[in-house]
Design an enzyme around this catalytic site. Sequence first.
Site, PDB file in Angstrom:
ATOM      1  N   ARG A  61      44.291  43.635  44.872  1.00 17.92           N
ATOM      2  CA  ARG A  61      45.560  42.736  44.954  1.00 17.92           C
ATOM      3  C   ARG A  61      46.521  43.055  43.815  1.00 17.92           C
ATOM      4  O   ARG A  61      47.676  42.566  43.940  1.00 17.92           O
ATOM      5  CB  ARG A  61      44.968  41.038  45.032  1.00 17.92           C
ATOM      6  CG  ARG A  61      44.232  40.924  46.275  1.00 17.92           C
ATOM      7  CD  ARG A  61      43.661  39.468  46.360  1.00 17.92           C
ATOM      8  NE  ARG A  61      42.616  39.279  45.118  1.00 17.92           N
ATOM      9  CZ  ARG A  61      41.220  39.700  45.384  1.00 17.92           C
ATOM     10  NH1 ARG A  61      40.982  40.362  46.456  1.00 17.92           N
ATOM     11  NH2 ARG A  61      40.400  39.756  44.212  1.00 17.92           N
ATOM     12  N   GLU A  98      28.721  40.589  36.795  1.00 14.79           N
ATOM     13  CA  GLU A  98      27.607  39.657  36.692  1.00 14.79           C
ATOM     14  C   GLU A  98      26.290  40.496  37.022  1.00 14.79           C
ATOM     15  O   GLU A  98      25.239  40.372  36.429  1.00 14.79           O
ATOM     16  CB  GLU A  98      27.978  38.402  37.525  1.00 14.79           C
ATOM     17  CG  GLU A  98      27.127  37.214  37.009  1.00 14.79           C
ATOM     18  CD  GLU A  98      27.553  36.047  38.132  1.00 14.79           C
ATOM     19  OE1 GLU A  98      28.549  36.033  38.799  1.00 14.79           O
ATOM     20  OE2 GLU A  98      26.803  35.015  38.087  1.00 14.79           O
TER      21      GLU A  98
HETATM   22  P1  AMP Z   1      36.962  39.746  35.587  1.00 17.12           P
HETATM   23  O1  AMP Z   1      36.549  41.273  35.402  1.00 17.12           O
HETATM   24  O2  AMP Z   1      35.576  39.013  35.564  1.00 17.12           O
HETATM   25  O3  AMP Z   1      37.981  39.125  34.711  1.00 17.12           O
HETATM   26  O4  AMP Z   1      37.341  39.552  37.287  1.00 17.12           O
HETATM   27  C1  AMP Z   1      38.485  39.719  37.528  1.00 17.12           C
HETATM   28  C2  AMP Z   1      38.878  40.702  38.828  1.00 17.12           C
HETATM   29  O5  AMP Z   1      37.818  39.883  39.943  1.00 17.12           O
HETATM   30  C3  AMP Z   1      40.174  40.671  39.457  1.00 17.12           C
HETATM   31  O6  AMP Z   1      40.461  41.882  39.922  1.00 17.12           O
HETATM   32  C4  AMP Z   1      40.187  39.619  40.379  1.00 17.12           C
HETATM   33  O7  AMP Z   1      40.898  40.155  41.648  1.00 17.12           O
HETATM   34  C5  AMP Z   1      38.921  39.496  40.877  1.00 17.12           C
HETATM   35  N1  AMP Z   1      38.297  37.859  40.808  1.00 17.12           N
HETATM   36  C6  AMP Z   1      37.462  37.535  39.846  1.00 17.12           C
HETATM   37  N2  AMP Z   1      36.879  36.130  40.231  1.00 17.12           N
HETATM   38  C7  AMP Z   1      37.739  36.053  41.192  1.00 17.12           C
HETATM   39  C8  AMP Z   1      38.062  34.704  41.733  1.00 17.12           C
HETATM   40  N3  AMP Z   1      37.373  33.355  41.566  1.00 17.12           N
HETATM   41  N4  AMP Z   1      38.996  34.747  42.735  1.00 17.12           N
HETATM   42  C9  AMP Z   1      39.560  35.713  43.267  1.00 17.12           C
HETATM   43  N5  AMP Z   1      39.490  37.077  42.411  1.00 17.12           N
HETATM   44  C10 AMP Z   1      38.716  37.066  41.588  1.00 17.12           C
END
Ligand code: AMP
Length: 177
Positions: A61, A98
């Site tokens: 995205r 996770e």
């Molecule tokens: P993080 O690495 O944990 O910051 O996760 C961010 C990535 O995961 C991004 O590329 C987001 O598109 C996706 N992502 C994580 N959580 C969500 C969520 N609740 N809704 C949509 N996309 C998410």
Amino acid sequence: MNSSLANALSLIRIVPDFPSPGIIFKDVTPMLKDAEAFASVVEEIASYSENFELVAGIEARGFILAAAVAGYAGKGFVPIRKSGKLPYLTHSESYGLEYGVDTLEIHQDAVLKGERVLLLDDVLATGGTLKAASKLIERCGGVIDSVAVLLEIPGLGGKAKYNKEFPNVVVNTVFPE
Ligand code: AMP
């Protein structure tokens, strides 16, 4: 927040338990489908800085936002992809999820030494994705001008975790809490 942005925010759909139980997924597709809403988000992101040559987006995205902002701002676009998708020489960064690990890659010549990059993704959760992407840009010799995301997942401290490793990079959030 102006009314176009407020409308854009209202079009982001909340999908509980996707892709797994307990995750509250922020689905931007209805917002992207609305021309005025999408344009208002692109304009807002482009207003944060003019001091960059390239816009990098994280698969998948982040690509949509970054390509649109690059076109709007008259800058180049750089894809940061999941592993095994880029055909030429790459740098790779693995980061913890996770459960398990994921890997992002960039073409080694995608960002030249000293080039300034605006880095975009849709959602900031724990910050691991943005940290890995930022390391890739720096491994190419690039400079991260700033980061922008549409939304942050509250309670995960993603921005603080990101700024612990990249203290000089401003993270702009289009729709802050
Ligand atoms: P993080 O690495 O944990 O910051 O996760 C961010 C990535 O995961 C991004 O590329 C987001 O598109 C996706 N992502 C994580 N959580 C969500 C969520 N609740 N809704 C949509 N996309 C998410």
